[in-house]
Design a protein around this motif. Structure first.
Motif, PDB file in Angstrom:
ATOM      1  N   ASN A 101       0.811  -1.219   0.000  1.00  5.55           N
ATOM      2  CA  ASN A 101       0.000   0.000   0.000  1.00  5.55           C
ATOM      3  C   ASN A 101       0.844   1.269   0.000  1.00  5.55           C
ATOM      4  OD1 ASN A 101      -3.172  -0.397   0.477  1.00  5.55           O
ATOM      5  ND2 ASN A 101      -2.078  -2.107   1.364  1.00  5.55           N
ATOM      6  N   LEU A 102       1.923   1.292   0.768  1.00 11.03           N
ATOM      7  CA  LEU A 102       2.746   2.499   0.872  1.00 11.03           C
ATOM      8  C   LEU A 102       3.899   2.526  -0.135  1.00 11.03           C
ATOM      9  CD1 LEU A 102       2.869   2.929   4.756  1.00 11.03           C
ATOM     10  CD2 LEU A 102       1.329   3.988   3.105  1.00 11.03           C
ATOM     11  N   LYS A 103       4.267   1.377  -0.672  1.00  8.04           N
ATOM     12  CA  LYS A 103       5.277   1.275  -1.735  1.00  8.04           C
ATOM     13  C   LYS A 103       6.574   2.029  -1.375  1.00  8.04           C
ATOM     14  CE  LYS A 103       1.876   0.729  -5.406  1.00  8.04           C
ATOM     15  NZ  LYS A 103       0.682   0.611  -4.533  1.00  8.04           N
ATOM     16  N   PRO A 104       7.280   1.616  -0.324  1.00  6.49           N
ATOM     17  CA  PRO A 104       8.493   2.332   0.102  1.00  6.49           C
ATOM     18  C   PRO A 104       9.601   2.345  -0.949  1.00  6.49           C
ATOM     19  CG  PRO A 104       8.311   0.226   1.230  1.00  6.49           C
ATOM     20  CD  PRO A 104       7.006   0.438   0.529  1.00  6.49           C
ATOM     21  N   ASN A 105       9.750   1.259  -1.716  1.00 12.97           N
ATOM     22  CA  ASN A 105      10.798   1.233  -2.743  1.00 12.97           C
ATOM     23  C   ASN A 105      10.543   2.270  -3.821  1.00 12.97           C
ATOM     24  OD1 ASN A 105      12.110  -0.886  -1.461  1.00 12.97           O
ATOM     25  ND2 ASN A 105      11.048  -2.457  -2.623  1.00 12.97           N
ATOM     26  N   GLU A 106       9.274   2.404  -4.200  1.00 14.72           N
ATOM     27  CA  GLU A 106       8.907   3.408  -5.195  1.00 14.72           C
ATOM     28  C   GLU A 106       9.149   4.813  -4.668  1.00 14.72           C
ATOM     29  OE1 GLU A 106       4.771   4.837  -7.263  1.00 14.72           O
ATOM     30  OE2 GLU A 106       5.149   2.668  -7.178  1.00 14.72           O
ATOM     31  N   ILE A 107       8.826   5.037  -3.403  1.00 17.67           N
ATOM     32  CA  ILE A 107       9.055   6.348  -2.785  1.00 17.67           C
ATOM     33  C   ILE A 107      10.544   6.673  -2.754  1.00 17.67           C
ATOM     34  CG2 ILE A 107       8.887   7.650  -0.623  1.00 17.67           C
ATOM     35  CD1 ILE A 107       6.289   6.171  -0.046  1.00 17.67           C
ATOM     36  N   GLU A 108      11.349   5.683  -2.363  1.00 15.10           N
ATOM     37  CA  GLU A 108      12.805   5.902  -2.302  1.00 15.10           C
ATOM     38  C   GLU A 108      13.381   6.228  -3.674  1.00 15.10           C
ATOM     39  OE1 GLU A 108      14.193   2.331  -0.509  1.00 15.10           O
ATOM     40  OE2 GLU A 108      13.838   3.028   1.556  1.00 15.10           O
ATOM     41  N   ASN A 109      12.892   5.544  -4.717  1.00 14.36           N
ATOM     42  CA  ASN A 109      13.367   5.826  -6.083  1.00 14.36           C
ATOM     43  C   ASN A 109      12.997   7.239  -6.522  1.00 14.36           C
ATOM     44  OD1 ASN A 109      14.461   3.270  -6.324  1.00 14.36           O
ATOM     45  ND2 ASN A 109      12.634   2.391  -7.271  1.00 14.36           N
ATOM     46  N   LYS A 110      11.770   7.664  -6.189  1.00 23.39           N
ATOM     47  CA  LYS A 110      11.348   9.019  -6.543  1.00 23.39           C
ATOM     48  C   LYS A 110      12.162  10.056  -5.778  1.00 23.39           C
ATOM     49  CE  LYS A 110       6.616   8.761  -8.251  1.00 23.39           C
ATOM     50  NZ  LYS A 110       5.240   9.265  -8.075  1.00 23.39           N
ATOM     51  N   LEU A 111      12.386   9.788  -4.500  1.00 21.84           N
ATOM     52  CA  LEU A 111      13.182  10.720  -3.699  1.00 21.84           C
ATOM     53  C   LEU A 111      14.596  10.864  -4.248  1.00 21.84           C
ATOM     54  CD1 LEU A 111      12.260  10.052   0.049  1.00 21.84           C
ATOM     55  CD2 LEU A 111      12.212  12.249  -1.142  1.00 21.84           C
ATOM     56  N   GLU A 112      15.183   9.757  -4.625  1.00 18.94           N
ATOM     57  CA  GLU A 112      16.536   9.785  -5.185  1.00 18.94           C
ATOM     58  C   GLU A 112      16.576  10.623  -6.459  1.00 18.94           C
ATOM     59  OE1 GLU A 112      19.903   6.625  -6.848  1.00 18.94           O
ATOM     60  OE2 GLU A 112      18.199   5.913  -5.693  1.00 18.94           O
ATOM     61  N   LEU A 113      15.557  10.451  -7.310  1.00 17.12           N
ATOM     62  CA  LEU A 113      15.493  11.224  -8.552  1.00 17.12           C
ATOM     63  C   LEU A 113      15.313  12.713  -8.266  1.00 17.12           C
ATOM     64  CD1 LEU A 113      15.303  11.410 -11.637  1.00 17.12           C
ATOM     65  CD2 LEU A 113      12.842  10.929 -11.426  1.00 17.12           C
ATOM     66  N   ILE A 114      14.414  13.043  -7.325  1.00 16.32           N
ATOM     67  CA  ILE A 114      14.169  14.459  -7.000  1.00 16.32           C
ATOM     68  C   ILE A 114      15.425  15.106  -6.430  1.00 16.32           C
ATOM     69  CG2 ILE A 114      12.914  15.972  -5.399  1.00 16.32           C
ATOM     70  CD1 ILE A 114      10.480  14.192  -5.817  1.00 16.32           C
ATOM     71  N   GLU A 115      16.139  14.398  -5.578  1.00 20.06           N
ATOM     72  CA  GLU A 115      17.379  14.950  -5.009  1.00 20.06           C
ATOM     73  C   GLU A 115      18.423  15.188  -6.101  1.00 20.06           C
ATOM     74  OE1 GLU A 115      18.234  12.072  -2.051  1.00 20.06           O
ATOM     75  OE2 GLU A 115      16.896  12.969  -0.551  1.00 20.06           O
ATOM     76  N   LEU A 117      17.683  15.895  -9.216  1.00 24.27           N
ATOM     77  CA  LEU A 117      17.189  17.061  -9.960  1.00 24.27           C
ATOM     78  C   LEU A 117      17.509  18.356  -9.221  1.00 24.27           C
ATOM     79  CD1 LEU A 117      13.721  15.665 -11.057  1.00 24.27           C
ATOM     80  CD2 LEU A 117      15.564  16.334 -12.606  1.00 24.27           C
ATOM     81  N   LEU A 118      17.288  18.358  -7.899  1.00 24.54           N
ATOM     82  CA  LEU A 118      17.547  19.574  -7.121  1.00 24.54           C
ATOM     83  C   LEU A 118      19.031  19.918  -7.096  1.00 24.54           C
ATOM     84  CD1 LEU A 118      15.108  18.973  -4.112  1.00 24.54           C
ATOM     85  CD2 LEU A 118      14.863  20.666  -5.941  1.00 24.54           C
ATOM     86  N   TYR A 139      12.291  20.953 -21.780  1.00 26.56           N
ATOM     87  CA  TYR A 139      13.368  21.836 -21.329  1.00 26.56           C
ATOM     88  C   TYR A 139      14.570  21.008 -20.894  1.00 26.56           C
ATOM     89  CZ  TYR A 139       9.934  25.597 -21.260  1.00 26.56           C
ATOM     90  OH  TYR A 139       8.997  26.527 -21.623  1.00 26.56           O
ATOM     91  N   PRO A 140      15.759  21.439 -21.247  1.00 28.47           N
ATOM     92  CA  PRO A 140      16.947  20.682 -20.843  1.00 28.47           C
ATOM     93  C   PRO A 140      17.452  21.116 -19.463  1.00 28.47           C
ATOM     94  CG  PRO A 140      17.579  22.458 -22.296  1.00 28.47           C
ATOM     95  CD  PRO A 140      16.082  22.519 -22.197  1.00 28.47           C
ATOM     96  N   LEU A 141      18.084  20.155 -18.760  1.00 33.96           N
ATOM     97  CA  LEU A 141      18.868  20.429 -17.567  1.00 33.96           C
ATOM     98  C   LEU A 141      20.273  19.907 -17.841  1.00 33.96           C
ATOM     99  CD1 LEU A 141      16.292  19.285 -14.848  1.00 33.96           C
ATOM    100  CD2 LEU A 141      16.836  21.649 -15.490  1.00 33.96           C
ATOM    101  N   ASN A 142      21.138  19.946 -16.886  1.00 35.56           N
ATOM    102  CA  ASN A 142      22.503  19.439 -17.107  1.00 35.56           C
ATOM    103  C   ASN A 142      22.527  17.934 -17.358  1.00 35.56           C
ATOM    104  OD1 ASN A 142      23.865  21.941 -16.839  1.00 35.56           O
ATOM    105  ND2 ASN A 142      23.631  21.811 -14.610  1.00 35.56           N
ATOM    106  N   ASN A 143      21.730  17.183 -16.555  1.00 43.02           N
ATOM    107  CA  ASN A 143      21.733  15.725 -16.665  1.00 43.02           C
ATOM    108  C   ASN A 143      20.362  15.138 -16.973  1.00 43.02           C
ATOM    109  OD1 ASN A 143      24.569  15.413 -15.891  1.00 43.02           O
ATOM    110  ND2 ASN A 143      23.868  16.090 -13.848  1.00 43.02           N
TER     111      ASN A 143
END
Length: 292
Positions: A101-115, A117-118, A139-143
């Motif tokens: 229900n909470l999908k912690p692995n999915e949350i961790e993957n999203k958090l890693e991607l957001i970090e 990006l930031l 729009y492009p970013l560096n990576n």
């Protein structure tokens, strides 16, 4: 009328539980069944008494006492000792339930991607969301690269307006899709406030809260063994005479266990007595009508 009302509620709750696998609704289903039988009126008094005793038995044995066991286990998870196999199975089921229900692995993957990006530190991170949604550009970013759009996804009742979702599609430097970041809002103006950096920061906070909630629940189940719920404990406490499944350990648990056993025995005697009385009365009634 009250009987029909509670019967309709029982059928409705059972249908929802079966379709959506909502186990918590079983508590309200059994409660509705017992109340339905309590308000049922039968002309034959012996049969009417039998139904009332059955209704009280369901209410006490299947609804009230399992809740008492849950309350005691919340106070002291070691007040009852369960069979090792039962305990292991139910604990694993509880862990699997919160993971699915909470999908912690999915949350961790999203958090890693957001970090990531930031940390990208590109000027386009500070573009206004209104500009991103209006342009439909990538729009492009560096990576990475990204685009965004607003969807009207659900109409509310008349006069309440619509609901909206804002999406940011993330791609790697080669244009391969990575993740979609989604936020649901009730006002279209809310979807265009702030910059992409603000959006990512807000999304990071939301995901961190969800991950923290999972960690707390996981700790309570793993370490504190707080995984019992009404549908999980019900099969073991309704079979109260099988002491291999569950054994009381604390003083309060022993008192509860004894009281439960005593009341169940009283109800069983009452049910047997009422059944015998109803049967005898029915035969007398048939004999009297045959004589006439």
């Amino acid at each position: 009328m009250r009987f029909l009302f509670f019967l309709a509620v029982s059928i409705f709750l059972l249908s929802i539980a079966l379709v959506f696998n909502l186990n918590q609704l079983w508590l309200f289903f059994f409660l509705s069944v017992s109340l339905s039988l309590l308000f049922l009126r039968i002309k034959r008094r012996p049969l009417n008494n039998l139904i009332k005793i059955s209704a009280l038995f369901i209410l006490v044995h299947i609804v009230i006492f399992p809740l008492f066991y849950l309350t005691q286990l919340k106070k002291d998870s070691k007040s009852f000792e369960f069979d090792n196999y039962i305990k292991s199975i139910e604990k694993d089921n509880a862990l699997n339930y919160i993971r699915s229900n909470l999908k912690p692995n999915e949350i961790e993957n999203k958090l890693e991607l957001i970090e990531e990006l930031l940390r990208d530190n590109h000027d386009n991170l500070y573009l206004k969301l209104s500009k991103i949604y209006d342009s439909n550009r990538i729009y492009p970013l560096n990576n990475f690269s990204f685009t965004g759009r607003i969807n009207e996804f659900e109409k509310g009742p008349p006069g309440t307006g619509s609901k909206y979702e804002r999406l940011i599609h993330i791609y790697d430097i080669n244009g391969v899709h990575q993740k979609d970041l989604v936020e649901y809002v009730g006002n279209v103006q809310d979807t265009i406030q702030g910059s992409l950096f603000n959006f990512l920061s807000l999304e990071k906070g939301i995901l961190e809260n969800k991950l923290n909630a999972f960690s707390i629940l996981n700790h309570e189940i793993e370490k504190q063994e707080k995984f019992w719920t009404y549908p999980r404990i019900l099969p073991y406490v309704i079979n109260i005479f099988n002491t291999d499944n569950i054994k009381p350990k604390s003083r309060a648990a022993n008192i509860l266990f004894f009281t439960h056993n005593f009341i169940v025995v009283v109800f069983i005697i009452g049910l047997l007595g009422s059944s015998l009385y109803a049967l005898i009365s029915h035969k007398k009634g048939d004999s009297a009508s045959g004589t006439e």
